[in-house]
Design a protein around this motif. Structure first.
Motif: not given
Lengths: 331, 331, 331
Positions: B66-69, B71, B92, B119, C88, C93-94, C97, C111
């Protein structure tokens, strides 16, 4: 099994307006659908893989059961038709707030959704929605319980037609857990309608539904007998969770008795097609060498699946739109 | 580390067709990529931020981690190139049904996907896919284990080039957990290829990989020595979970020794650029006043990241398409 | 409640550039918004339900609180305006982190995002973002804590205007958990601004906020008294989790005292409109026969909601763009 009145899927002119089940659809309509899918296959090979047929239409993938693979094929098909697509994984959203299925769908209809692609764990869910909840939205059944998976059946038919031609000359075997397979049900109906004279189902007694004979098929409990001289072998995915239910012997035993291997495949015609709806369980119902071998068209099925879904979506949208106009003029 | 034959990433004409690693790519190609990204930067400033270069192409973001940023940046880049985008969070979905990575990707390819943005937690995963699974689909590495993160490196290069110009005159320091950083590896390779004469890595001994010298860098264990007179400081994100592993002293101790603060930054050149791949840990590896200060280009990096990903995607699509045509004509 | 300076939502020409709250907006602006929404209603009835007003713009649905229903309406509205949409779900997600809200949004702005649709559990979150984080991005409040839900209020106003006309002649009752309802707050402000002379709130004392009188409303604790002769009844959703908090009697008791049934609805004007923001709890705050009955416009509200969100988005984008140009020219 729910009785499906033919008219529910068709509009006043006999065109498709929902796609819920193969049952009750004519050979002509299935053939038209295959012809349309054939024409869409070419779109997938273009540099620009898009046609504007559903531009400005809103397609909602309403999945009450998680299935990334099936959802992806419908999402791609809709996008290649230029539709706007909404993905709704309902199990994790509104119904957790206690909203009913009825209210959730009525709300989507009020947002001017044009098409629902519905996946549901209960047999008859898509049918119920088309009949009682949102008759003016085109409803596509993307799998409902053990009942039906009609787009999978039609992509199987497209595969057979493109690789073997005339259904009237073919022997087709469906192998595995027939009892729990919506794919098997839809395939038997489609093959019957398209004139296939020799449909065989091969399964242990515990994995056969009662009344299987009503489909006009021949039943085999011995794979080595059933496969003899068939033109097409459709393997079913083994739901491993059935193992625990006592309906099945061990995984190894199932593979020994019903697995498609190079050895058992050799009993079919030398160039027999090997098909599987995916995802495959390598070494459970099919040997890797067969799945990846020269007779396998398993990946072709995936390619054809996009074209079939494009065909279903564009035909149902046309039929539903025409029905709405007809109803409005009548009022 | 996997050896990467140069030709795997390039087509018969030497154009990019996959983007897996900086390793083995020529200075000319990296410069062409930066030039292309420069031209896309202007698209982000338009009223209509779209160009039709990937219209009708299907880009699949296949994220096994998972990496929303990350992606999000690829999704935006693809949409601004007018592609159709599918997001697949594989952890998932299919693999939970026991499907192999191989089968999942082969299926997507059969749906006529044109590009995979991958990824994965394992080093070499994108490489493996491009070489053994789907060579005809353009594969973009969006981070694989500790191995590489080449689009991050190229956006760092674009940042340096736009704000400091000629790489041949620069001293660049990379600071922090080099051992676990795919960004650090890709950056060292890119800086080397582009001619940077003074690449420094600054880290405690426990966070340096064996054989770090092979990259042609100078190693410093003391931040205050290593930062002296550098033009650019690239901070790495501290993976806090490393703390527990005993590789690191306490968070406070790390910050005291390796944190970039106004005080330590003062040791670099007066106008030294401050960079960070994000997300930043304020007060862990970088002081808030530095992250938000006048020398920081951290948000510029994000802006450039979209342009770099647009460049990578459009170049790889061109190279892959040309390779396919070449192969078809040869057959 | 946060004080909202009028100028924060408006640009130098008095046009909308953010949409955070009804508070402080003029009757003229609300009327312009309703007129614009009226014109978009027609788009939802077209064969091609798209207009190119936001083509090439990037709309980010930034949801810190899960709400599929609200997110879906904004996603659809944005797509019908031809925008590129990013969804989002930040909670997953972020921020996991450890990144701050501030950094997450600054990154999205970098962005080149043009609009944030923000849902947040804290009152004032959207306001904070528009004022302190990303003033150059158009911020739309999709619900913040107990504070405001202005697009819901405007779709309610559109519903009332289309079905009852002139606000100056109407009695409107809002019934239920006023204390925890952002919808109630925004509706009271909108009705007041649009000139409604008789706004009633009906709730048990425990579900009324302090200082409710400041909104210029009449307070009733008895549903049967409060509903008398009203033109419009707006029911609120009962958050069942409040039950445990001791603020409410049992669900059955609440329904007996404050549920809208055929019997209690009969106390209002014979043709009184029945409204509800959804999702409805059948048999908790509203009887099924009333929700589905001839006076209910609950599904119409959903339809109008898309048009209102299209209006808000296109107006805020215009105002924000014009502000940016103004600022650039001034520099």
């Amino acid at each position: 099994m729910t009785q499906m009145p033919q008219h529910l899927q068709l509009n006043h002119q006999g065109q498709l307006r929902h796609f819920l089940t193969i049952e009750g659809l004519s050979r002509e309509l299935l053939t038209e659908l295959l012809d349309t899918a054939d024409s869409f296959l070419e779109v997938g090979e273009r540099a620009v893989k898009k046609v504007p047929l559903l531009r400005g239409k809103t397609v909602c993938n309403v999945f009450f059961e998680n299935s990334t693979r099936t959802r992806t094929t419908f999402e791609l098909a809709a996008k290649r038709l230029s539709a706007d697509v909404l993905n709704l994984n309902i199990s994790t959203s509104s119904t957790s707030k206690g909203e009913t299925l009825y209210d959730t769908l009525q709300n989507l209809e009020a947002m001017a959704a044009d098409m629902f692609v519905v996946r549901h764990g209960d047999s008859g869910a898509a049918h119920f929605i088309a009949e009682h909840v949102c008759p003016d939205v085109a409803v596509i059944n993307a799998g409902d319980g053990n009942h039906a998976h009609p787009t999978q059946a039609m992509l199987d038919m497209l595969t057979i037609r493109r690789h073997r031609g005339d259904f009237e000359k073919l022997s087709v075997a469906i192998v595995g857990d027939i009892l729990h397979s919506r794919v098997a049900r839809s395939n038997m109906q489609a093959l019957k309608t398209l004139g296939c004279p020799d449909i065989r189902v091969i399964a242990p007694r515990t994995l056969l539904p009662d009344g299987i004979e009503q489909y006009g098929v021949r039943v085999f409990n011995d794979l080595r007998v059933g496969l003899r001289d068939v033109d097409v072998v459709i393997m079913l995915r083994l739901q491993r969770e059935r193992m625990q239910s006592g309906l099945l012997p061990s995984e190894g035993e199932f593979y020994r008795l019903y697995g498609l291997t190079r050895e058992t495949l050799a009993l079919a015609k030398p160039d027999a097609l090997v098909m599987h709806p995916g995802p495959i369980n390598r070494g459970v119902e099919i040997e890797s060498e067969v799945a990846d071998g020269p007779q396998s068209v398993i990946l072709k099925q995936v390619t054809y699946g996009i074209a079939v879904r494009m065909a279903v979506m564009s035909m149902a949208m046309t039929g539903q739109t025409s029905q709405r106009q007809h109803t409005q003029e009548a009022n």
